[in-house]
Design an enzyme around this catalytic site. Structure first.
Site, short mmCIF file in Angstrom:
data_model
loop_
_atom_site.label_atom_id
_atom_site.label_comp_id
_atom_site.label_asym_id
_atom_site.label_seq_id
_atom_site.Cartn_x
_atom_site.Cartn_y
_atom_site.Cartn_z
N TYR A 14 6.45 8.86 -16.99
CA TYR A 14 5.97 9.91 -16.08
C TYR A 14 6.61 11.26 -16.39
O TYR A 14 6.90 12.04 -15.47
CB TYR A 14 6.27 9.54 -14.62
CG TYR A 14 5.82 8.16 -14.21
CD1 TYR A 14 4.50 7.76 -14.36
CD2 TYR A 14 6.72 7.25 -13.66
CE1 TYR A 14 4.09 6.49 -13.98
CE2 TYR A 14 6.32 5.98 -13.27
CZ TYR A 14 5.00 5.61 -13.43
OH TYR A 14 4.60 4.36 -13.05
N TYR A 142 -0.97 1.44 -4.48
CA TYR A 142 -0.42 1.42 -5.82
C TYR A 142 0.06 0.00 -6.08
O TYR A 142 0.86 -0.56 -5.32
CB TYR A 142 0.76 2.39 -5.98
CG TYR A 142 1.45 2.24 -7.31
CD1 TYR A 142 0.96 2.89 -8.44
CD2 TYR A 142 2.57 1.43 -7.45
CE1 TYR A 142 1.57 2.73 -9.67
CE2 TYR A 142 3.19 1.27 -8.69
CZ TYR A 142 2.68 1.93 -9.78
OH TYR A 142 3.28 1.75 -11.01
N ASP A 245 1.13 -7.72 -1.83
CA ASP A 245 2.00 -7.13 -2.84
C ASP A 245 3.29 -6.72 -2.14
O ASP A 245 3.38 -5.65 -1.53
CB ASP A 245 1.30 -5.92 -3.47
CG ASP A 245 2.16 -5.19 -4.48
OD1 ASP A 245 3.36 -5.50 -4.60
OD2 ASP A 245 1.63 -4.28 -5.16
N LYS A 274 11.18 -6.44 -8.10
CA LYS A 274 12.20 -5.44 -7.75
C LYS A 274 13.47 -6.08 -7.22
O LYS A 274 14.32 -6.50 -7.96
CB LYS A 274 11.62 -4.39 -6.80
CG LYS A 274 10.59 -3.47 -7.47
CD LYS A 274 10.28 -2.27 -6.63
CE LYS A 274 9.21 -1.37 -7.24
NZ LYS A 274 9.62 -0.68 -8.46
#
Length: 434
Positions: A14, A142, A245, A274
């Site tokens: 990014y 996302y 998610d 994560k």
């Protein structure tokens, strides 16, 4: 004129490599801080994209990695197994919402979501519904950067719109607008909008994908448990699988171990990553109910689930994940998260001057997450350098200045984070007063 290319061999995510200044070099870390070459130390307000929930250099996690490396670093799960993978699968079945009984490992949150989507489509095919081959996602969603995940991210405001011609098309429902603490009647419009899409398209929808309660990288949108409960009921009504998610929300980020617990529902499939390993190694888990798993049981070998990441169930990752879970449970992390939440609310939600700032569109807190949303992304230009001068690592995106701190962050460190976030607005405003 040809643009000047970066001399760096390392391509950063990014980042515009032509204009980005040299990235600070991290040489170590402990607790909520990481240390830079040259001696600078910064409090990490983002816990490295929300995964370093135990902070840096946690002795139990590093010791677990070293011990496992002395025994077995990796072996394929194709036709083989090992104790850390089985133990972690058992542990995840124990702690996740009831009914999630089977665990498929992979190596990142994006791949875990790809696994979930493939699982849903193959489930529908093997249940005699081959026309159900599309996903239903939410605007502002996302779910990752791989191709399948990009296709279910917000197609308008999301970062992946330039790939639109390359990606398969799916269905989208409006993003829920009622906040976390909204009464049921305030959520009715969001639920009606979701029902409308399902009524129109359910015959081709395999699964509804949701980031329950917290749409993280889509703008830290915090939504109602009532909406999640309604989504469960609607999926049952229309024969659509429900996929949660929980890559960002799992392991305490919303104040409970899993966001699903706020609504008291069990999805058909849940994806974790994560915080699964405390950020120490890449790993992901896709959990499924017994009903989903049963669709893959057959005398026909072609009915086996058709996916198999090389590094799934990596022993190092499984072992450190087991230690991460042990630390979480034994050291009362949910109590720590409640204390972080109380302090975030005191510092940000109760600051009238911050709320009156004309640049601030909203301030919201959920669990160990807090965000200051501005109306114009330009109002956050320069905030990262501003924070670094004060010993804080903040990395805003778009119109959102946020913190998702490590759960071991001390009160004084968290106050340093929130003070810096507020100072960006209040000090700059004071400087413009006559």
């Amino acid at each position: 004129m040809q643009p000047t290319l970066s001399s760096s061999s390392l391509w950063h995510p990014y980042a515009q490599m032509q204009t980005q200044p040299p990235a600070p070099q991290v040489v170590g870390g402990d607790g909520a801080r990481f240390h830079l070459a040259g001696g600078e130390s910064l409090i990490d307000a983002t816990c490295s994209w929300w995964c370093m929930i135990h902070g840096y250099g946690h002795p139990r996690l590093t010791r677990a990695l070293k011990e496992q490396a002395d025994q077995l670093c990796h072996v394929m799960l194709g036709g083989l197994t090992h104790e850390p993978a089985q133990a972690l699968a058992d542990a995840l079945v124990r702690i996740t919402p009831p009914g999630l009984e089977h665990v498929f490992f992979s190596d990142s949150g994006s791949v875990g979501m790809e696994v979930a989507m493939k699982m849903a489509v193959q489930y529908q095919v093997q249940r005699g519904r081959p026309g159900r081959h599309r996903m239903l996602s939410l605007m502002r969603a996302y779910h990752g950067d791989t191709s399948g995940c990009m296709a279910v991210c917000d197609p308008e405001e999301g970062m992946h719109s330039l790939f639109a011609g390359f990606l398969p098309t799916h269905h989208f429902a409006p993003a829920p607008t009622a906040p976390f603490d909204a009464p049921p009647e305030a959520v009715a419009g969001d639920i009606a909008a979701l029902r409308g899409v399902l009524e129109q398209h359910h015959q081709e929808i395999a699964a509804l994908l949701m980031e329950p309660l917290l749409q993280a990288a889509g703008g830290l949108n915090m939504t109602s448990p009532e909406y999640v409960r309604a989504a469960r009921a609607l999926c049952d009504e229309f024969g659509v699988l429900l996929i949660f998610d929980e890559v960002a929300t799992g392991f305490g980020r919303t104040g409970k171990l899993f966001a699903a617990e706020h609504a008291g529902v069990t999805p058909d499939i849940m994806v974790l990553s994560k915080g699964l390993t405390g950020g120490y190694l890449g790993h992901a888990a896709t959990l499924a109910t017994g009903e989903v798993f049963a669709a893959f049981l057959s005398d026909d070998p072609d009915h086996a689930f058709m996916h198999g990441p090389t590094f799934m169930g990596n022993p190092l990752a499984c072992r450190v994940a087991l230690e991460s879970l042990a630390v979480f449970e034994e050291e009362d992390y949910l109590g720590r998260i409640a204390a972080l939440n109380a302090l975030l609310r005191e510092e940000l939600m109760e600051d009238d001057a911050l709320h009156r700032d004309p640049r601030v569109a909203d301030v919201r807190v959920l669990g160990a997450t807090a965000v200051i949303e501005v109306s114009d992304a330009a109002d956050l230009d320069g905030v990262q350098a501003f924070a670094r001068q004060r010993g804080i690592w903040l990395r805003p995106f778009g119109r959102w200045l946020y913190t998702m701190p490590a759960y071991i962050t001390r009160d004084d460190e968290l106050r340093a984070i929130t003070t810096t976030m507020k100072a960006w607005f209040l000090e700059a405003r004071d400087a413009t007063l006559p």
